[in-house]
Write a protein that holds these residues in place. Sequence first.
Motif, PDB file in Angstrom:
ATOM      1  N   SER A 165       0.824  -1.194   0.000  1.00 40.55           N
ATOM      2  CA  SER A 165       0.000   0.000   0.000  1.00 40.55           C
ATOM      3  C   SER A 165       0.867   1.257   0.000  1.00 40.55           C
ATOM      4  O   SER A 165       1.895   1.320   0.669  1.00 40.55           O
ATOM      5  CB  SER A 165      -0.903   0.013   1.244  1.00 40.55           C
ATOM      6  N   ARG A 166       0.427   2.245  -0.741  1.00 37.85           N
ATOM      7  CA  ARG A 166       1.122   3.538  -0.747  1.00 37.85           C
ATOM      8  C   ARG A 166       0.661   4.399   0.429  1.00 37.85           C
ATOM      9  O   ARG A 166       1.290   5.385   0.758  1.00 37.85           O
ATOM     10  CB  ARG A 166       0.852   4.262  -2.060  1.00 37.85           C
ATOM     11  N   VAL A 167      -0.439   3.984   1.044  1.00 38.44           N
ATOM     12  CA  VAL A 167      -0.987   4.696   2.199  1.00 38.44           C
ATOM     13  C   VAL A 167      -0.423   4.041   3.462  1.00 38.44           C
ATOM     14  O   VAL A 167      -0.400   2.819   3.575  1.00 38.44           O
ATOM     15  CB  VAL A 167      -2.537   4.606   2.194  1.00 38.44           C
ATOM     16  N   PRO A 168       0.043   4.833   4.416  1.00 33.95           N
ATOM     17  CA  PRO A 168       0.556   4.250   5.669  1.00 33.95           C
ATOM     18  C   PRO A 168      -0.508   3.376   6.333  1.00 33.95           C
ATOM     19  O   PRO A 168      -1.690   3.721   6.367  1.00 33.95           O
ATOM     20  CB  PRO A 168       0.878   5.470   6.528  1.00 33.95           C
ATOM     21  N   ASN A 214      -2.004   1.397   9.648  1.00 34.14           N
ATOM     22  CA  ASN A 214      -2.074   1.459  11.098  1.00 34.14           C
ATOM     23  C   ASN A 214      -1.391   0.219  11.680  1.00 34.14           C
ATOM     24  O   ASN A 214      -1.695  -0.904  11.289  1.00 34.14           O
ATOM     25  CB  ASN A 214      -3.547   1.532  11.514  1.00 34.14           C
TER      26      ASN A 214
END
Length: 110
Positions: free
Chosen positions: A24-27, A29
């Motif tokens: 994923s390019r999104v951090p 959790n």
Amino acid sequence: MTTPLTTHRNLVTLVQVLRKLEHSRVPVNADQYRALVAQIATELENHPRDASLEALLAAVPELAELYENLNYAHAGLCRSPLDASVRAEQMALDAINAARTRPTGSVPQA
């Protein structure tokens, strides 16, 4: 009722989610990641040690690494190729022994 096929399907689905999170390019959790890994660990514990598990571990390096880490206390690096490790160790020993017997200042021949 949980069957080996259900456990296998669950594991495949969870591995697909793991791959999406890892790429994923999104951090992601950290708690979400830990929860997913915990669920995968549970499914691995419930999965029969059979050819389908071996095929899945061979096809999914992320899962194989997790499996190896979970079983390290009992089996060490159980998924690592032993032949390659033994050859590398022998080559290193040969190089060390050759260096010990070589006169100081001589250059090894390629």
